[in-house]
Write an enzyme that holds these catalytic residues in place. Sequence first.
Site, mmCIF file in Angstrom:
data_model
loop_
_atom_site.group_PDB
_atom_site.id
_atom_site.type_symbol
_atom_site.label_atom_id
_atom_site.label_comp_id
_atom_site.label_asym_id
_atom_site.label_seq_id
_atom_site.Cartn_x
_atom_site.Cartn_y
_atom_site.Cartn_z
ATOM 1 C CG ASP A 287 -5.019 23.846 54.055
ATOM 2 O OD1 ASP A 287 -5.048 24.409 52.946
ATOM 3 O OD2 ASP A 287 -4.537 24.385 55.073
ATOM 4 C CE1 TYR A 288 -3.775 24.543 45.839
ATOM 5 C CE2 TYR A 288 -2.264 22.695 46.038
ATOM 6 C CZ TYR A 288 -2.865 23.675 45.273
ATOM 7 O OH TYR A 288 -2.560 23.784 43.930
#
Length: 765
Positions: A287-288
Amino acid sequence: MRKLALIALLSAASFILLGADDRNCGQQMDSFIDDLMSKMTIEEKAGQITLVTYDRRFMTGEAQSAGVASKIAEGKIGGVFNVMTIEDKIDIQKLAVEKSRLGIPLIFGLDVVHGYRTIWPIPLALSCSWDLDLIERTACAAADEASSEGVDWTFSPMVDIVRDPRWGRVAESSGEDPYLGSRIAEAMVCGYQGESLDDPQSMMACVKHFALYGAGEGGRDYDMVDMSLNRMYQEYLPPYKAAVDAGAGSVMSSFNDVNGVPATANKWLLTDVLRAEWGFDGFTVSDYTSVGELTEHGLGTLAEVSARALKAGLDMDMVSEGVLKNLDYCLEKGLLTEADIDVACRRILEAKYKLGLFENPYLRLGGQPVDREKYRSLALEAARKSIVLLKNDHNVLPLEKDAKVALIGPLSDTRWELMGTWAGAAAMADEGVSIKSGISRYTSSLIHTAGAPITDNPGLARMIGVNIERSGDPDSLISEAVSAARESDVVIAVLGENAKMSGESSSMTWIGLQPAQRRLLEALVATGKDVVLVLLNGRPMTLEWENEHCAAIVDAWAPGLQGGNAVADVLFGEYNPSGRLTMTFPRNVGQIPIYYSMKSTGRPHIPFRKYRTGYIDCPQDPLYPFGYGLSYSQVDYSDMKAEYDPVSRSVKASVKVTNTSARAVEETVQLYIGDATASVTRPEKELKGFRKVKLAPGESLVVDFSVPVSELGFWTPELEYIVETGEFMVGIGPDSERILSSSVVYEDVQALEAIPVGLFLCTPY
């Protein structure tokens, strides 16, 4: 129509028999990638596992000097996300294909969560349709629109099981139940990916967030998770497994820890479970910035955590660029070998091969624009079927056409707020339909006023982008609303949350109506007029007072592009509401977590009795249970039957449903099974099937279910999936509480062998 793939039930020793064409295709891909990787430098391989986000400075100015564009031209970037225009995608792809040494194309990703240009209801709302065909069609249409503008890869579906409505990202989920969540996960993967990933109208799915992201402590985003392995396998992992079995091309790791190790660097999760147990052969992505955030978890420097994540089974680093920036250091210190990088690089190249990007890097960049008009009717259908009627005293709904309506509320004449969270690529707001516009089609006697601001909490207002001062004097707004109410036949109050009050980074401790809205509603109720509360929301809310005092409550969620028309169609009876809740609504936040499949205890609840489970100041039951929803028709359930069939090794059950009203209806018939006696504690009931049926006025229909005996099983503390003989409760009804039940005894003389660890026996609906 793209049909759901049948998910085979495989034992640990089973294998997939591939046809000659499949084998040849696999051999051709392997040969192509072997040849390509033999020519790649280790820097280029590290580049393939690097994913960066986009802004328009890529090509000029600061970002140019920072080396982003040059990295693409040097073959040191594998993918880019958040590129919004097809022109920008073409320019960026040219950098990779025409300027880099080997011309390896980029993969373009985007969060296409509930539609691309045409926005459907938020996923939680869509799940309330219980319509798998509809959900698959919306995913297919989203892929059509997004791929026509160069999107290869969507960060969807989110399949996290969620039982805490304080968490803002419940809006992106399919609710609290693993069975329904699994079926929806399959539908979305099949809709996005279609028959083949190299179809220019398809895009690769990315199942998120692996794993347990929806179980964060306190409903707080990005927070820790503490859960037994048994519960993971029984309740939280099935939807991820279903999506993998449906052929999802990629999986995204979650921010939280699992067994004390952050998911992004969790070898047990990313390798032992996902690949060894489940047989996943796609690629994983963080994820980011979650790779870089491993340093905040206290696991080491960026170089150390990036190497650890890669060795744990993470293939692609979103934004942190940890391996790329620290490649020499990681190799010199022995944190990584080229072989480690090869494994991840190969998986990224395989995905690009399957997407058809090596054959044509511009495959999704040269198509004709989609005729979006053809999806407006789908947006209307989705919004209608997602709306849940929660209350309807003395049949105040449906309203008479040309009734004199006072339409009141800060959300009554907005288009954008109906889009909900993650609608960044949405059509311009003026293409949407506000509730005011929708209602105007049915009555010319409409008085409209805002009545109150969204909130009078200054801190919250700043967080959600609301200027309280522009809303006007609160007392004057309420006075104007009360005057409008007194002049009307009925009041429609459109209240709830704006689009920024739910979604990522939008956890809340107060999930009732904001005090400013509540004061408005109290004043409207005090007029003595029938008040119909229409909710726009991205989560279950606490509505005890509203349920007691409003004549009707309609939960429209964030209904999307055609939301205003859909709400009006329900209010005025053009459409008979059929939505059913997929998350339990608590009476107050003190009941959280609350969900239908809780286990019984040694001291079962007796209302307001001491020394029993429950509360002494509040009922134990929810305000609205899982599966609940009303319609404008009366459907009776009768003649419920259940038996165990040893021939088919399944539980057979049936019920007679009768529409006793003068209006056609679509009914969601739900099947629940409970294990009465087991060697471990079990939930009182679990959803094991459902069917949507249409009933004409006065029509009766016998609805049949067949549940394989494997669905009666459970995971032991030793992580062995077993089915035990004994008595089972079988119940059928319109929701999880109102069920007709019978008992079935399973005494199969054939011993059912224990099913190997990691195998989920989920039969598609």
